[in-house]
Design a protein around this motif. Structure first.
Motif, PDB file in Angstrom:
ATOM      1  N   MET A   1       0.842  -1.193   0.000  1.00  0.00           N
ATOM      2  CA  MET A   1       0.000   0.000   0.000  1.00  0.00           C
ATOM      3  C   MET A   1       0.883   1.252   0.000  1.00  0.00           C
ATOM      4  SD  MET A   1      -3.324   0.595   2.350  1.00  0.00           S
ATOM      5  CE  MET A   1      -2.655   1.083   3.917  1.00  0.00           C
ATOM      6  N   ALA A   2       0.433   2.261  -0.749  1.00  0.00           N
ATOM      7  CA  ALA A   2       1.189   3.512  -0.845  1.00  0.00           C
ATOM      8  C   ALA A   2       1.297   4.174   0.526  1.00  0.00           C
ATOM      9  CB  ALA A   2       0.485   4.453  -1.819  1.00  0.00           C
ATOM     10  N   THR A   3       2.450   4.753   0.806  1.00  0.00           N
ATOM     11  CA  THR A   3       2.580   5.504   2.064  1.00  0.00           C
ATOM     12  C   THR A   3       1.900   6.852   1.896  1.00  0.00           C
ATOM     13  OG1 THR A   3       4.611   6.635   1.439  1.00  0.00           O
ATOM     14  CG2 THR A   3       4.849   4.465   2.471  1.00  0.00           C
ATOM     15  N   LEU A   4       1.635   7.487   3.038  1.00  0.00           N
ATOM     16  CA  LEU A   4       0.987   8.799   3.008  1.00  0.00           C
ATOM     17  C   LEU A   4       1.841   9.795   2.224  1.00  0.00           C
ATOM     18  CD1 LEU A   4      -1.575  10.168   4.110  1.00  0.00           C
ATOM     19  CD2 LEU A   4      -0.232  10.905   6.079  1.00  0.00           C
TER      20      LEU A   4
ATOM     21  N   ARG B   1       2.622  13.298  -2.369  1.00  0.00           N
ATOM     22  CA  ARG B   1       3.503  13.807  -3.418  1.00  0.00           C
ATOM     23  C   ARG B   1       2.778  13.772  -4.766  1.00  0.00           C
ATOM     24  NH1 ARG B   1       7.658  10.332  -2.974  1.00  0.00           N
ATOM     25  NH2 ARG B   1       7.936  10.898  -0.808  1.00  0.00           N
ATOM     26  N   ALA B   2       2.143  12.613  -5.040  1.00  0.00           N
ATOM     27  CA  ALA B   2       1.428  12.467  -6.313  1.00  0.00           C
ATOM     28  C   ALA B   2       0.241  13.433  -6.369  1.00  0.00           C
ATOM     29  CB  ALA B   2       0.939  11.029  -6.462  1.00  0.00           C
TER      30      ALA B   2
ATOM     31  N   THR C   1      -0.762   6.575 -10.950  1.00  0.00           N
ATOM     32  CA  THR C   1      -0.719   5.793  -9.707  1.00  0.00           C
ATOM     33  C   THR C   1      -1.707   6.369  -8.697  1.00  0.00           C
ATOM     34  OG1 THR C   1       1.093   7.168  -8.880  1.00  0.00           O
ATOM     35  CG2 THR C   1       1.696   5.101  -9.952  1.00  0.00           C
ATOM     36  N   LEU C   2      -1.894   7.675  -8.741  1.00  0.00           N
ATOM     37  CA  LEU C   2      -2.844   8.304  -7.824  1.00  0.00           C
ATOM     38  C   LEU C   2      -4.270   7.931  -8.226  1.00  0.00           C
ATOM     39  CD1 LEU C   2      -3.303  10.261  -5.469  1.00  0.00           C
ATOM     40  CD2 LEU C   2      -3.406  12.099  -7.143  1.00  0.00           C
TER      41      LEU C   2
ATOM     42  N   PHE D   1     -10.858   7.206  -0.956  1.00  0.00           N
ATOM     43  CA  PHE D   1      -9.656   6.462  -1.335  1.00  0.00           C
ATOM     44  C   PHE D   1      -9.975   4.967  -1.380  1.00  0.00           C
ATOM     45  CE2 PHE D   1      -7.288  10.223   0.254  1.00  0.00           C
ATOM     46  CZ  PHE D   1      -6.394  10.369  -0.804  1.00  0.00           C
ATOM     47  N   ARG D   2      -9.292   4.277  -2.276  1.00  0.00           N
ATOM     48  CA  ARG D   2      -9.442   2.811  -2.311  1.00  0.00           C
ATOM     49  C   ARG D   2      -8.574   2.148  -1.238  1.00  0.00           C
ATOM     50  NH1 ARG D   2     -12.311   1.130  -6.657  1.00  0.00           N
ATOM     51  NH2 ARG D   2     -12.336   2.486  -8.496  1.00  0.00           N
TER      52      ARG D   2
END
Lengths: 276, 290
Positions: free
Chosen positions: A1-4, A9-10, A22-23, B159-160
């Motif tokens: 999972m993407a970090t905060l 950033r994105a 990606t966002l 958000f997903r």
């Protein structure tokens, strides 16, 4: 999972204009595309930042018109988003940006109008201070006057321009007479600004007066400051300069040494608490 | 100068059953001339993060007669980066200068270093974000020496990713930090339409015992490709849907200081005063019910 941090950033990039696949993958479109939903934030950010810039530079906006201003503001904001949430400081660097912004090249005075508006905004929000009364210097024994040190008002700002930008600015104020025009051939100006109370005052001055103020602001004595001004500007007139400076409220405190030979300690003869 | 030497009253709490408005410079004179219309005012902290000048002089005058709430819109509690120490110090300076009864901020982030985006951007409800936001709330409360209220956000998408719901996130945040909730009823109505959830269910899942202030506002309705969206623009009168949900919230919270937010399409003062009067009636009804 993407970090905060990765998400933000994105997201930040997307708000300022670069779509980020990606966002988009992290956003539930729910009947719309993720980009459409992100677009709400992008619009909100760009519209409100553009409005805030327009509020800080109303005359620049009036000079170029709403549509051109919006286009210019967006280009500026994308390149230099505000560094701080304090929006009254939004637009630092806008004048320099305008100077390099090709579509505005036909208005060579525009960057200096922006500099003047920025100077006014800075003066408006500077620390409060009570100006020394105009007659203050008259009370100083003449032989001590050269040793005087003067505190310059915290709202002191200046603009030097090859164009009559103070009159260009005045043209866009409500009290400007109908039909009166300003010729850009009127020539350059040195403008001093000060906010002695709630209103920003501006006045034209000669370069010698500006030199004097800058030297006083650095803590030099009146004599040293006046000599420097006269060296750089042979027509410098100290009496006229001091009249101009005091009438704008640009000096807040004038201190003289107790005796001419004793440079310290100094005795303040006028300061905010004691002046009328 | 406008006699700024007199300090604001130290002890002027916002009464629970009272209505305030966001202070706009266009309304300062009307407000001072009509002191019965509202009981308190709220300002955005960022508008006072400079040294002097007329905006401060106005607030000094208003503050002598009215209790104050300071509402931050740029601290970025939800930012992945460290809080901006300089900004936090400026917030503390505003709080010291004006001694507000209430201080609040948002569950949101506002940009990254060097790029403030002037929007309240959503945070995914992950454990990582919860730890971070809780740390930022702790840090803020330490810097200010007092608890703050954190406002529920208006949302435009889900958000997903995430480990919990928004109400679970807010509940955990109040439990971990001791902060209170600034219940923005308009934001619930906006988010409920945009994200298609039940506003009453959401309301009931919040830690309503921690509510220290309530926000009411108007919003815009937009249609994009046949999908109805609500935009939180504070640009119109408080909607009926918001007032209805507000009445429902009061039944659980009891009377709470209630603010009418109006940031664009500013109406003449009497119009805002009339809206305040209507909200005061709803509050009085809630008080009678207690």
């Amino acid at each position: 999972m993407a970090t905060l941090a990765e998400v933000q950033r994105a997201f930040g990039g997307a708000v300022l204009g670069d779509d980020d696949p990606t966002l988009a993958a992290l956003i539930d479109g729910a009947g719309l595309t993720p980009e459409q939903r992100l677009g709400i934030h992008r619009n909100n950010a760009l519209i409100t930042l553009t409005e805030a810039l327009g509020a800080n530079f109303p005359v620049v906006k009036a000079l170029v018109g709403d549509a051109f201003f919006t286009q210019t503001a967006r280009a500026f904001i994308r390149r230099s988003p505000p560094a701080s949430p304090v929006l009254s400081r939004h637009g630092e660097g806008f004048a320099d940006f305008l100077a390099t912004f090709e579509p505005a090249a036909s208005l060579p005075y525009l960057p200096d109008v922006a500099r003047l508006e920025w100077a006014r905004l800075g003066a408006l929000q500077a620390a409060d201070a009570r100006p020394a009364p105009r007659e203050t210097l008259a009370g100083v024994p003449p032989h001590l006057l050269p040793m005087a040190r003067c505190a310059v008002h915290p709202s002191f700002r200046f603009v030097v321009s090859d164009w009559p930008v103070d009159r260009v600015w005045a043209m866009h104020q409500p009290d400007w007479p109908d039909g009166k025009t300003v010729s850009l051939d009127e020539g350059g100006v040195t403008i001093l600004l000060c906010r002695p109370d709630d209103r920003v005052l501006m006045a034209r001055a000669d370069r010698g007066t500006l030199s004097l103020l800058l030297a006083l602001d650095m803590g030099q004595t009146l004599e040293t400051a006046a000599q420097a001004a006269a060296r750089a500007h042979p027509d410098f007139d100290l009496t006229a300069a001091l009249t101009c400076v005091l009438s704008l409220g640009l000096l807040t405190e004038i201190a003289i040494p107790r005796t001419a030979s004793d440079d310290a300690p100094v005795t303040p003869i006028s300061r905010p608490e004691t002046s009328a | 100068m406008s006699g700024s030497s007199r300090p604001p009253p130290a002890d002027s709490p916002v009464p629970a059953a009272s209505v305030g408005v966001g202070l706009k410079s266009d309304h300062v004179e009307a407000l001072l001339a009509d002191p019965g219309a509202v009981a308190w005012v709220e300002v955005h902290a960022e508008n006072y993060m400079h040294d002097g000048g007329p905006r401060h002089h106005d607030l000094e005058r208003v503050r002598r007669d009215f209790p104050l709430s300071v509402h931050g819109v740029g601290l970025s509690l939800g930012g992945a980066e460290d809080l901006d120490g300089a900004h936090l110090a400026q917030l503390a300076a505003v709080v010291d200068r004006y001694r507000p009864a209430l201080v609040s901020e948002h569950l949101a982030w506002c940009g990254t270093t060097g790029a403030f985006l002037n929007d309240l951007l959503p945070v995914p409800y992950t454990e990582e974000a919860l730890s971070l936001v809780a740390r930022h709330v702790d840090q803020t409360q330490e810097a200010l020496g007092r608890p703050i209220l954190v406002e529920n956000p208006s949302r435009y998408f889900a958000f997903r990713i995430g480990d919990m719901s928004e109400t679970e996130f807010l509940t955990a945040l109040t439990e971990r930090t001791g902060c209170g909730l600034l219940l923005d009823v308009n934001n619930i109505v906006v988010s409920a339409v945009n994200l298609d959830f039940d506003p009453v269910g959401y309301l009931e899942a919040l830690p309503l015992d921690t509510v220290g202030e309530i926000h009411l506002a108007g919003h815009a309705v937009r249609h994009v490709d046949g999908v109805e969206l609500r935009i939180d623009d504070h640009g119109s009168a408080v909607s009926e849907a918001v007032l209805a949900l507000y009445g429902r919230a009061l039944a659980s919270t009891g009377p709470r200081p209630t603010l009418i937010e109006r940031d664009s399409n500013l109406p003449p003062w009497p119009e805002l005063a009339a809206e305040a009067s209507r909200v005061r009636d709803i509050l009085a009804t809630a008080l009678g019910r207690d």
